[in-house]
Write an enzyme that holds these catalytic residues in place. Structure first.
Site, mmCIF file in Angstrom:
data_model
loop_
_atom_site.group_PDB
_atom_site.id
_atom_site.type_symbol
_atom_site.label_atom_id
_atom_site.label_comp_id
_atom_site.label_asym_id
_atom_site.label_seq_id
_atom_site.Cartn_x
_atom_site.Cartn_y
_atom_site.Cartn_z
ATOM 1 N N TYR A 146 -48.054 -57.867 -21.951
ATOM 2 C CA TYR A 146 -47.766 -56.562 -22.540
ATOM 3 C C TYR A 146 -49.013 -55.888 -23.090
ATOM 4 O O TYR A 146 -49.097 -54.661 -23.113
ATOM 5 C CB TYR A 146 -46.756 -56.702 -23.681
ATOM 6 C CG TYR A 146 -45.324 -56.714 -23.236
ATOM 7 C CD1 TYR A 146 -44.831 -57.767 -22.473
ATOM 8 C CD2 TYR A 146 -44.462 -55.685 -23.586
ATOM 9 C CE1 TYR A 146 -43.505 -57.795 -22.080
ATOM 10 C CE2 TYR A 146 -43.130 -55.707 -23.199
ATOM 11 C CZ TYR A 146 -42.664 -56.755 -22.449
ATOM 12 O OH TYR A 146 -41.355 -56.772 -22.064
ATOM 13 N N LYS A 195 -44.745 -71.771 -18.130
ATOM 14 C CA LYS A 195 -44.865 -71.987 -16.682
ATOM 15 C C LYS A 195 -46.144 -72.792 -16.475
ATOM 16 O O LYS A 195 -47.088 -72.365 -15.790
ATOM 17 C CB LYS A 195 -44.893 -70.620 -15.964
ATOM 18 C CG LYS A 195 -44.797 -70.686 -14.458
ATOM 19 C CD LYS A 195 -43.416 -71.078 -13.941
ATOM 20 C CE LYS A 195 -43.433 -71.243 -12.424
ATOM 21 N NZ LYS A 195 -42.165 -71.803 -11.911
ATOM 22 N N ASP A 227 -38.331 -70.989 -15.270
ATOM 23 C CA ASP A 227 -37.282 -70.831 -14.250
ATOM 24 C C ASP A 227 -36.119 -71.784 -14.529
ATOM 25 O O ASP A 227 -34.950 -71.415 -14.420
ATOM 26 C CB ASP A 227 -37.844 -71.003 -12.824
ATOM 27 C CG ASP A 227 -38.750 -72.218 -12.670
ATOM 28 O OD1 ASP A 227 -39.084 -72.865 -13.689
ATOM 29 O OD2 ASP A 227 -39.136 -72.521 -11.528
ATOM 30 N N ASP A 251 -38.890 -61.624 -23.210
ATOM 31 C CA ASP A 251 -38.204 -60.370 -22.900
ATOM 32 C C ASP A 251 -37.058 -60.647 -21.933
ATOM 33 O O ASP A 251 -35.926 -60.213 -22.145
ATOM 34 C CB ASP A 251 -39.209 -59.380 -22.278
ATOM 35 C CG ASP A 251 -38.548 -58.068 -21.890
ATOM 36 O OD1 ASP A 251 -37.760 -57.547 -22.707
ATOM 37 O OD2 ASP A 251 -38.797 -57.578 -20.773
ATOM 38 N N ASP A 255 -32.692 -61.115 -22.794
ATOM 39 C CA ASP A 255 -31.635 -60.319 -22.162
ATOM 40 C C ASP A 255 -30.587 -61.239 -21.536
ATOM 41 O O ASP A 255 -29.386 -60.983 -21.629
ATOM 42 C CB ASP A 255 -32.212 -59.396 -21.075
ATOM 43 C CG ASP A 255 -32.480 -57.989 -21.594
ATOM 44 O OD1 ASP A 255 -32.701 -57.847 -22.820
ATOM 45 O OD2 ASP A 255 -32.476 -57.040 -20.789
HETATM 46 C C1 IPM Z 1 -37.270 -55.199 -25.626
HETATM 47 C C2 IPM Z 1 -37.470 -54.062 -24.677
HETATM 48 C C3 IPM Z 1 -38.933 -53.605 -24.764
HETATM 49 C C4 IPM Z 1 -39.768 -54.801 -24.359
HETATM 50 C C5 IPM Z 1 -39.247 -52.369 -23.913
HETATM 51 C C6 IPM Z 1 -38.363 -51.208 -24.294
HETATM 52 C C7 IPM Z 1 -40.690 -51.990 -23.977
HETATM 53 O O1 IPM Z 1 -37.096 -54.431 -23.395
HETATM 54 O O2 IPM Z 1 -37.459 -55.004 -26.842
HETATM 55 O O3 IPM Z 1 -36.935 -56.284 -25.170
HETATM 56 O O4 IPM Z 1 -39.955 -55.055 -23.152
HETATM 57 O O5 IPM Z 1 -40.257 -55.509 -25.240
HETATM 58 MG MG MG Z 2 -36.262 -56.353 -23.241
#
Ligand code: IPM
Ligand code: MG
Length: 362
Positions: A146, A195, A227, A251, A255
């Site tokens: 990032y 990884k 993975d 990240d 999710d």
């Molecule tokens: C998160 C989001 C952010 C990230 C984006 C919006 C830049 O996906 O907070 O997980 O990737 O960190």
């Molecule tokens: Mg995210």
């Protein structure tokens, strides 16, 4: 105690859900005798519309001067919003990345919990979800891909894009320490995800995590390849307590973990630096499609406010009262649309905030 809180209502459903969290905090203040002092700042699309940039230096300075930041959500529909016609560094997300870096918020805590009352929403088979789960992803937030050097160049008429993944020992050590510290307050297990079979940065990660582990003899440490971790999260999420990982893997895995709970509208998060300062926000996005319709679930933001009380203000009793109020409304059968099932009572965002605030008791 006086709590100086900067609020970032943000975009989409952000303003509605932050309003509910404030309502609950106000009730906490009333019941426990604290003074809540809020200052709003703009970030993301709202800041672009007002100032042409997603985050101003003044907003950063205001946030820095506070004890903690409570955020709703930022961003709009990437296909239709004019914000996404701007160059990447002027888009809403650049504001979020900017504040993380400016405030040195390197530790991102993302709990993923399966609430017994919401088991029905879990997309996993009953034989897996039956065990329940309660894990926390500790994601490094200010390093790695990032924030590494990036550029796009043209060589011999061919475009080439470069992103760099860099970690120093120090960056790894400080997030590992946070991971082990929090594991000590939970079930004392850390799964460090990397990884290491391919990446140098992962091999360094593993070595530093092993060193840090020596200071925490009570904590069980295991290493897992990313993975495999993605697979294990759907195979048996109950095996995890603290999942410690770098920025990009965190990240993606966070999710996945939130999807596995089936109720992303319930998941809070905290981004912390080396002091007590933190930025607290729901794990979900700005949901522009339902913005302003009183349909959003404010619980993730309310639980983020609870994390704020716990981590930035050391107000554990108050945080417990918020968590208990949320549990009670769920037990009583109140639901917003996203977590609604037959036989429950459906509430809007505002009414859900009212119900939770009413149930705050000392
Ligand atoms: C998160 C989001 C952010 C990230 C984006 C919006 C830049 O996906 O907070 O997980 O990737 O960190
Ligand atoms: Mg995210």
């Amino acid at each position: 105690m006086k709590l100086n809180i900067v609020c970032i209502p943000g975009d989409g459903i952000g303003p509605e859900i932050v309003a509910q969290a404030k309502k609950v905090l106000d009730k906490v203040g009333e019941v426990f005798g604290h003074e809540m002092n809020y200052t709003d700042i703009l970030m993301g699309g709202a800041s672009i519309d007002a100032y042409g940039v997603p985050l101003t230096d003044e907003a950063i300075a205001t946030a820095k001067a506070a004890d903690a930041v409570l955020m709703g959500s930022i961003g709009g529909d990437t296909n239709t919003s004019p914000w996404y016609k701007l160059p990447p560094e002027k888009r809403p997300e650049a504001g979020l990345l900017g504040i993380r870096k400016a405030l040195n918020l390197f530790a991102n805590l993302r709990p993923a919990v399966l609430y017994p009352e919401l088991k029905g929403a879990c997309p996993l088979k009953e034989e897996i979800s039956g065990k329940g789960f309660d894990l926390l992803i500790m994601r490094e937030l200010t390093g790695g891909l990032y924030f590494g050097e990036r550029k796009t160049v043209t060589e011999n008429g061919m475009k080439k894009a470069i992103d760099t993944l860099t970690y120093t020992e120090e960056e790894i050590r400080r997030i590992a320490v946070k991971g082990f510290d929090i594991a000590m307050k939970r079930r004392k297990k850390v799964t460090s995800v990397d990884k290491a079979n391919v990446l140098d940065s992962s091999r360094l990660w593993r070595a530093v995590v092993n060193e840090v582990a020596k200071d925490y003899p009570e904590v069980t440490l295991e290493h897992m390849l990313v993975d495999n971790c993605a697979m294990q999260l759907v195979r048996d999420p109950s095996q995890f307590d603290v999942v410690l990982t770098e920025n990009m893997f965190g990240d993606i895995l966070s999710d996945e973990a939130s999807m596995v709970t089936g109720s992303i509208g319930m998941l809070s998060s905290a981004s912390l630096n080396d002091t007590k300062f933190g930025l607290y926000e729901p794990s979900h996005g700005s949901a522009p499609d339902i913005a302003g319709k009183d349909l959003a679930n404010p619980i993730a933001t309310i639980l983020s406010a609870s994390m704020m009380l716990r981590y930035s203000f050391d107000l554990d009793k108050e945080a417990d009262a918020v968590d208990a109020a949320v549990d009670r409304v769920l037990k009583e059968g109140f639901r917003t649309g996203d977590i609604y099932t037959e036989g429950c009572e459906k509430l809007g965002c505002n009414a859900m905030g009212d119900r939770i605030a009413e149930r705050i008791v000392a």
